[in-house]
Structures are given as C-alpha cells and as structure tokens.
Motif scaffolding. Structure first.
Motif, PDB file in Angstrom:
ATOM      1  N   LYS A 116     -10.412   2.015   1.877  1.00  0.00           N
ATOM      2  CA  LYS A 116     -10.788   2.963   1.289  1.00  0.00           C
ATOM      3  C   LYS A 116     -10.099   3.367  -0.088  1.00  0.00           C
ATOM      4  O   LYS A 116      -8.365   3.213  -0.185  1.00  0.00           O
ATOM      5  CB  LYS A 116     -10.707   4.525   2.177  1.00  0.00           C
ATOM      6  CG  LYS A 116     -11.455   4.246   3.382  1.00  0.00           C
ATOM      7  CD  LYS A 116     -11.208   5.715   3.764  1.00  0.00           C
ATOM      8  CE  LYS A 116     -12.897   5.785   5.153  1.00  0.00           C
ATOM      9  NZ  LYS A 116     -12.375   6.584   5.674  1.00  0.00           N
ATOM     10  N   ALA A 117     -10.607   3.877  -1.529  1.00  0.00           N
ATOM     11  CA  ALA A 117      -9.694   4.378  -2.129  1.00  0.00           C
ATOM     12  C   ALA A 117      -9.131   5.327  -1.868  1.00  0.00           C
ATOM     13  O   ALA A 117      -9.131   6.311  -1.145  1.00  0.00           O
ATOM     14  CB  ALA A 117     -10.274   4.406  -3.804  1.00  0.00           C
ATOM     15  N   LEU A 118      -7.788   5.777  -3.260  1.00  0.00           N
ATOM     16  CA  LEU A 118      -6.701   6.857  -2.679  1.00  0.00           C
ATOM     17  C   LEU A 118      -7.459   8.212  -3.514  1.00  0.00           C
ATOM     18  O   LEU A 118      -7.966   7.918  -5.025  1.00  0.00           O
ATOM     19  CB  LEU A 118      -5.819   6.264  -3.365  1.00  0.00           C
ATOM     20  CG  LEU A 118      -5.358   5.861  -2.863  1.00  0.00           C
ATOM     21  CD1 LEU A 118      -3.124   5.981  -3.758  1.00  0.00           C
ATOM     22  CD2 LEU A 118      -3.993   6.315  -1.557  1.00  0.00           C
ATOM     23  N   CYS A 131       1.217   3.654  -2.932  1.00  0.00           N
ATOM     24  CA  CYS A 131       0.538   5.429  -2.912  1.00  0.00           C
ATOM     25  C   CYS A 131       2.130   6.175  -3.511  1.00  0.00           C
ATOM     26  O   CYS A 131       1.665   7.535  -3.745  1.00  0.00           O
ATOM     27  CB  CYS A 131       0.781   5.428  -1.588  1.00  0.00           C
ATOM     28  SG  CYS A 131      -0.695   4.875  -1.016  1.00  0.00           S
ATOM     29  N   TYR A 167       0.717  -1.542   0.534  1.00  0.00           N
ATOM     30  CA  TYR A 167      -0.219  -0.119  -0.247  1.00  0.00           C
ATOM     31  C   TYR A 167       0.589   1.614  -0.142  1.00  0.00           C
ATOM     32  O   TYR A 167       0.806   2.073  -1.029  1.00  0.00           O
ATOM     33  CB  TYR A 167      -1.099   0.322   1.187  1.00  0.00           C
ATOM     34  CG  TYR A 167      -1.585   1.577   1.108  1.00  0.00           C
ATOM     35  CD1 TYR A 167      -2.366   1.460   0.841  1.00  0.00           C
ATOM     36  CD2 TYR A 167      -1.345   2.028   2.176  1.00  0.00           C
ATOM     37  CE1 TYR A 167      -3.205   2.894   0.541  1.00  0.00           C
ATOM     38  CE2 TYR A 167      -2.491   3.411   2.379  1.00  0.00           C
ATOM     39  CZ  TYR A 167      -2.794   3.604   2.035  1.00  0.00           C
ATOM     40  OH  TYR A 167      -3.868   4.896   1.819  1.00  0.00           O
ATOM     41  N   ASP A 204      -5.364   1.067  -3.803  1.00  0.00           N
ATOM     42  CA  ASP A 204      -6.746   0.073  -3.134  1.00  0.00           C
ATOM     43  C   ASP A 204      -6.783  -0.814  -2.437  1.00  0.00           C
ATOM     44  O   ASP A 204      -7.471  -1.302  -1.655  1.00  0.00           O
ATOM     45  CB  ASP A 204      -8.006   1.070  -4.625  1.00  0.00           C
ATOM     46  CG  ASP A 204      -8.079   1.936  -5.085  1.00  0.00           C
ATOM     47  OD1 ASP A 204      -7.307   3.182  -4.262  1.00  0.00           O
ATOM     48  OD2 ASP A 204      -8.125   2.644  -5.812  1.00  0.00           O
ATOM     49  N   LYS A 205      -6.558  -1.617  -3.719  1.00  0.00           N
ATOM     50  CA  LYS A 205      -6.205  -3.553  -3.097  1.00  0.00           C
ATOM     51  C   LYS A 205      -5.356  -3.243  -1.629  1.00  0.00           C
ATOM     52  O   LYS A 205      -6.731  -4.539  -0.665  1.00  0.00           O
ATOM     53  CB  LYS A 205      -5.935  -4.260  -4.072  1.00  0.00           C
ATOM     54  CG  LYS A 205      -6.367  -5.665  -3.986  1.00  0.00           C
ATOM     55  CD  LYS A 205      -5.258  -6.513  -5.165  1.00  0.00           C
ATOM     56  CE  LYS A 205      -5.158  -7.534  -4.415  1.00  0.00           C
ATOM     57  NZ  LYS A 205      -4.346  -8.833  -5.444  1.00  0.00           N
ATOM     58  N   ARG A 257      -8.343  10.788  -5.496  1.00  0.00           N
ATOM     59  CA  ARG A 257      -8.426  11.711  -7.053  1.00  0.00           C
ATOM     60  C   ARG A 257      -8.415  12.920  -7.097  1.00  0.00           C
ATOM     61  O   ARG A 257      -8.370  13.419  -6.105  1.00  0.00           O
ATOM     62  CB  ARG A 257      -9.837  11.046  -7.604  1.00  0.00           C
ATOM     63  CG  ARG A 257      -9.698   9.473  -7.705  1.00  0.00           C
ATOM     64  CD  ARG A 257      -9.023   8.209  -8.736  1.00  0.00           C
ATOM     65  NE  ARG A 257      -8.560   7.316  -8.289  1.00  0.00           N
ATOM     66  CZ  ARG A 257      -8.664   5.948  -7.738  1.00  0.00           C
ATOM     67  NH1 ARG A 257      -7.682   6.330  -6.773  1.00  0.00           N
ATOM     68  NH2 ARG A 257      -8.951   5.231  -7.847  1.00  0.00           N
ATOM     69  N   SER A 297      -5.307  -1.452   0.506  1.00  0.00           N
ATOM     70  CA  SER A 297      -5.879  -0.054   1.567  1.00  0.00           C
ATOM     71  C   SER A 297      -5.946  -0.597   3.290  1.00  0.00           C
ATOM     72  O   SER A 297      -7.092  -1.841   2.516  1.00  0.00           O
ATOM     73  CB  SER A 297      -6.610   0.791   1.180  1.00  0.00           C
ATOM     74  OG  SER A 297      -7.139   1.735   2.245  1.00  0.00           O
ATOM     75  N   LEU A 343      -2.436   2.474  -8.847  1.00  0.00           N
ATOM     76  CA  LEU A 343      -3.757   3.475  -7.675  1.00  0.00           C
ATOM     77  C   LEU A 343      -4.566   2.001  -7.224  1.00  0.00           C
ATOM     78  O   LEU A 343      -4.765   2.256  -6.348  1.00  0.00           O
ATOM     79  CB  LEU A 343      -4.597   3.982  -8.979  1.00  0.00           C
ATOM     80  CG  LEU A 343      -4.685   6.166  -8.662  1.00  0.00           C
ATOM     81  CD1 LEU A 343      -4.936   6.898  -9.789  1.00  0.00           C
ATOM     82  CD2 LEU A 343      -4.026   6.852  -7.261  1.00  0.00           C
ATOM     83  N   HIS A 344      -5.046   1.678  -8.040  1.00  0.00           N
ATOM     84  CA  HIS A 344      -5.919   0.335  -8.518  1.00  0.00           C
ATOM     85  C   HIS A 344      -4.806  -0.869  -7.551  1.00  0.00           C
ATOM     86  O   HIS A 344      -5.634  -0.748  -6.341  1.00  0.00           O
ATOM     87  CB  HIS A 344      -6.225  -0.352  -9.560  1.00  0.00           C
ATOM     88  CG  HIS A 344      -6.783  -0.162 -10.613  1.00  0.00           C
ATOM     89  ND1 HIS A 344      -7.446   0.756 -10.331  1.00  0.00           N
ATOM     90  CD2 HIS A 344      -6.803   0.174 -11.636  1.00  0.00           C
ATOM     91  CE1 HIS A 344      -8.738   1.488 -11.172  1.00  0.00           C
ATOM     92  NE2 HIS A 344      -8.381   0.930 -12.224  1.00  0.00           N
TER      93      HIS A 344
END
Length: 451
Positions: free
Chosen positions: A108-110, A75, A71, A101-102, A112, A104, A97-98
């Motif tokens: 939560k998603a990063l 990032c 993660y 997110d996976k 945008r 995290s 990014l994916h």
C-alpha cells in the motif's frame, strides 16, 4: 548453674530484641530521609533538521537492501520533509514517498496529505467548498505581499480553487477569494495575500471546488513579491522600464575575487530578459557586466561576471531587465564565487579541464580522528558533476582517500565520499579529482560533516 544459663539466655534475647528495634528504627530513618539530590545528566543536544536528514540518508544508504528497514527509514524521511521541508525539498520528498511505496510490506502507498512540499492530489481533497489546511513549513513570516501559485502537474482534469486564507495561529490576517483554475490552461491560478505584520504561527487554508472522483494533482508555491536572492523574481516585481532595480536582502559579496550572478527560470509563460548587472559599495560603482541575457526554458548568456578587487563594506546589486511586454515569468537569482570551497561550492569556471586534482579552498573542520563525509549536491546548470576521487592531506602527507565514480545532477549516484582519519590533523587540505570528459555547465554545493 541453671540460674546462670537462664540469665544468659534472657540477656541474649534482650540484646537481640534491642538490636532488632534499633535496626528497624535505623531502617525507618533511612526510608524517611529524603534522597540526596542527584546531578541530572546533560540533555542531549537536539539535532537540526539538516542533521536528521543527513542521518536518515546515511542509514538508507547502509540498509543493505533490507526492505523492512528501507520502508521504515523512508517513511521517517518523508514525515520529516512534510513537516519541515520547503518547496525546494519537493524532489527529495517525492523520492522518499516513492521508495516507501516500493518497500511497503503490504503493497500500500503511504497516505498523502495537502502539503506545501507535496502539493495537492485528488486523494487529499476530501471535501469541496470547505477550507483545508496546508501542512509543512510555510515561508511566510515577515510583512509584505505574497503570491500563492497553483501549478497543474498531472491527471485527467485540472484543479479548481475558490479561496486562499492565511492565519496567524487562530487569527485570520489575509485572504483572496476568487475562482481559479490550474490545468493545461491556467486562469487566475495566482492568489495574492497582503501580510500587514510579522507572522509567528503561519497557517494556510485552501478551499477547493472539485467533485468526487476528480483526477488531478499539482504543486503549490509561495513567493514573496520582492526582487531578492531569497525570492528571485516574479511578474509583480519586474519593472515597467529598463531602469536598474536593486536586489534586496544581504548580498554575500565582501571579499575580492570573481563572482557570478546567475538567473534561472522556474515557471511562467515568458522567459526573462536581462540587460545588465551592476555592483556598488554604498554609492560607489565597483563592477558591472552589460550584455543581453535570457533565462527561460532555454537560457542564453544568463550568467553575469563581476570582478571585485577590494573588500566591500556595503555591497549592493542593481539589475536592469527588459520586460516591458511579456512579464509572466518566475525565477531564481544566485551568487557564486569562482573558488572551489565549502562556502561557495563549485561553478563551471573553477572546474579543471583535465584529471588534475583541484584543492578545496577555505578552512576545513577536520582536526580529530574519526570518519568524515564530503558530499557534492547539484543545484543548477545543464550538466551533472562527475567526481572520481577525494583525498585528504595533512600538509604534504596523505591521510585518507576515497576513490570511486560519483555523480550529482537531477539524480544523485554515490555523490558522498568518506575519509577515515586515524590521527589528529594539524593542516587539513582536501583535493578533488573530477571527470571532465564531458561538458561542465554545472553549479552546486559542497558539504563536510563528521559521522
């Protein structure tokens, strides 16, 4: 006797006192004396963006499925690509990014942002009718005419735009204001900027017209209106006749050999029809390939071959198109040489038809002991490249090798090979064994670095 003892005691006290005073004075002198200047350690050399990317990719590969570390690393990679990437890095950024997110920790998603690599999405358009700045590295620095193109990629609705403005620092230098739309159908989705002079600090602002709860996402592309290797072709630079048009910018054809000029369609309603490619040295014609080729969603004979027999001092390329009717086409133009090397990478004509090891041409930066990594990166073509082994020789003697199946295409799988060198190398030679059991319409780059 008592008198003598008293004198001795008094003398000792005086000596002790004197010594203490002298000691204090010496210590005070030490404290008040400026420290001797110390030699500053040399500042570490700042790593290039590519070196930082390579290092992060290396750590990601060796993170051993540690979710917290994966993660953090993804990032960092996403932020690096956001700030310094170009539209060519869009796939790498989305992959990072994916992955972030996976892994995290809170699911939560990063967050945008409106970015030249990411494009736009509903989450980043916080306000309508207000200019929003595009982050990331903008390919606008020299004078000329540029196009900012919006392409719909997903969502239940398209994107509505009102204006595009270009600043150099805090000074506005160009703008285009009109209502545009990018969805399943496009309407005036290209904005034109006429840049009058060199731009030192380019800043791009976009004004959207999108209501709240708007579900839309898409890409942002910036293209300079010139026919060149750097910018490829676009509708505004395609000629109205079939007269030859010169390809601008430095042409990397100077040494004898066999070269390939390839046309690759990127977007637009139409493909691109090419009639011929001619190579000149100054005003003297050196080579040409005259046939009808097509670059579109399906391409046909879109590669032109030039045989150069002597060194060139002033190489020039001229291209004849047949685009008098349908001209809504964007694409890239590339030059490759028929040799397997770090400079030119690979192309179909240099790939063997069997499992025989093929030598990598050109100078190799391997001389000292250490670990080196050879990476194959696909750029174009219908097929991925499959590699089986990489071997390093010093003259005729094997020094290091890495045997494993790797692949590079739209997705990469184990496409880096490590060579552990335990002694100095005087005559480095690298041999690559490919898996050519399938078709080989593949082009790409080869890089070598010390770890």
């Amino acid at each position: 006797m008592k008198k003598s003892s008293s004198l001795i005691i008094i003398g000792s006290v005086i000596l002790l006192a004197t010594g203490t005073i002298v000691g204090l004075k010496w210590a005070g002198a030490q404290r008040n004396t400026p420290p001797a200047p110390q030699a500053h350690a040399a500042e570490p050399k700042k790593k290039s963006i590519q070196e930082q990317r390579d290092e992060l990719h290396h750590h990601i590969r060796t993170a051993d499925n540690n979710p917290q570390e994966l993660y953090r690393l993804n990032c960092l990679l996403a932020e690096l690509l956001r700030r310094n990437g170009t539209t060519a890095d869009r796939h790498a950024l989305l992959t990072a990014l994916h992955a972030a997110d996976k892994y995290s920790p809170d699911g939560k998603a990063l967050p945008r942002e409106l970015n030249i690599v990411e494009g736009w999405c509903s989450e980043v358009i916080t306000q309508s009718h207000v200019p929003l700045e595009v982050t990331g590295k903008l390919p606008i620095n020299s004078p000329g005419k540029y196009e900012v193109i919006f392409s719909y990629k997903g969502g239940s609705e398209g994107g509505n735009f009102e204006a595009v403005e270009l600043y150099d620092g805090d000074r506005k230098i160009a703008e285009d204001r009109h209502e545009g739309f990018a969805g399943f159908q496009r309407n005036k989705n290209t904005y034109h900027l006429n840049v009058p002079s060199e731009v030192k600090q380019p800043r791009l602002f976009i004004t959207f017209d999108m209501p709240q709860k708007h579900n839309s996402q898409g890409e942002i592309a910036i293209i300079k209106n010139e026919l060149s290797l750097a910018n490829g072709w676009s509708p505004s630079v395609l000629p109205l006749t079939d007269n030859p048009t010169e390809l601008l910018g430095p042409i990397p054809i100077t040494d004898p050999g066999h070269y390939n000029i390839q046309f690759n369609y990127i977007r637009g309603n139409d493909g691109c029809i090419i009639r011929s490619v001619k190579l000149y040295d100054g005003d003297k014609k050196i080579a040409e390939d005259h046939h009808e080729g097509f670059a579109g969603t399906q391409h046909r004979k879109n590669t032109y071959h030039l045989h150069v027999r002597t060194p060139l001092k002033e190489p020039k390329l001229f291209i004849s198109f047949d685009m008098q009717k349908q001209r809504n086409s964007y694409g890239s133009i590339s030059v490759s040489k028929n040799e397997l090397s770090l400079q030119w990478g690979w192309c179909p004509r240099v790939l063997p038809s069997n499992y025989v090891a093929k030598e990598l041409h050109g100078p190799l930066p391997i001389s000292r002991p250490g670990t080196y990594e050879l990476t194959f990166t696909y750029t174009s073509g219908n097929h991925a490249l499959r590699v089986l082994a990489v071997e390093l020789y010093d003259g005729q003697q094997i020094v290091a090798q890495d045997f494993h199946a790797g692949q590079t295409g739209h997705k990469h799988l184990n496409n880096s090979y490590r060579l552990k060198v335990h002694r100095p190398v005087k005559e480095p030679r690298i041999f690559v064994t490919f898996d050519m059991t399938e078709e080989n319409d593949s082009y790409g780059n080869i890089s070598l670095r010390a770890l």
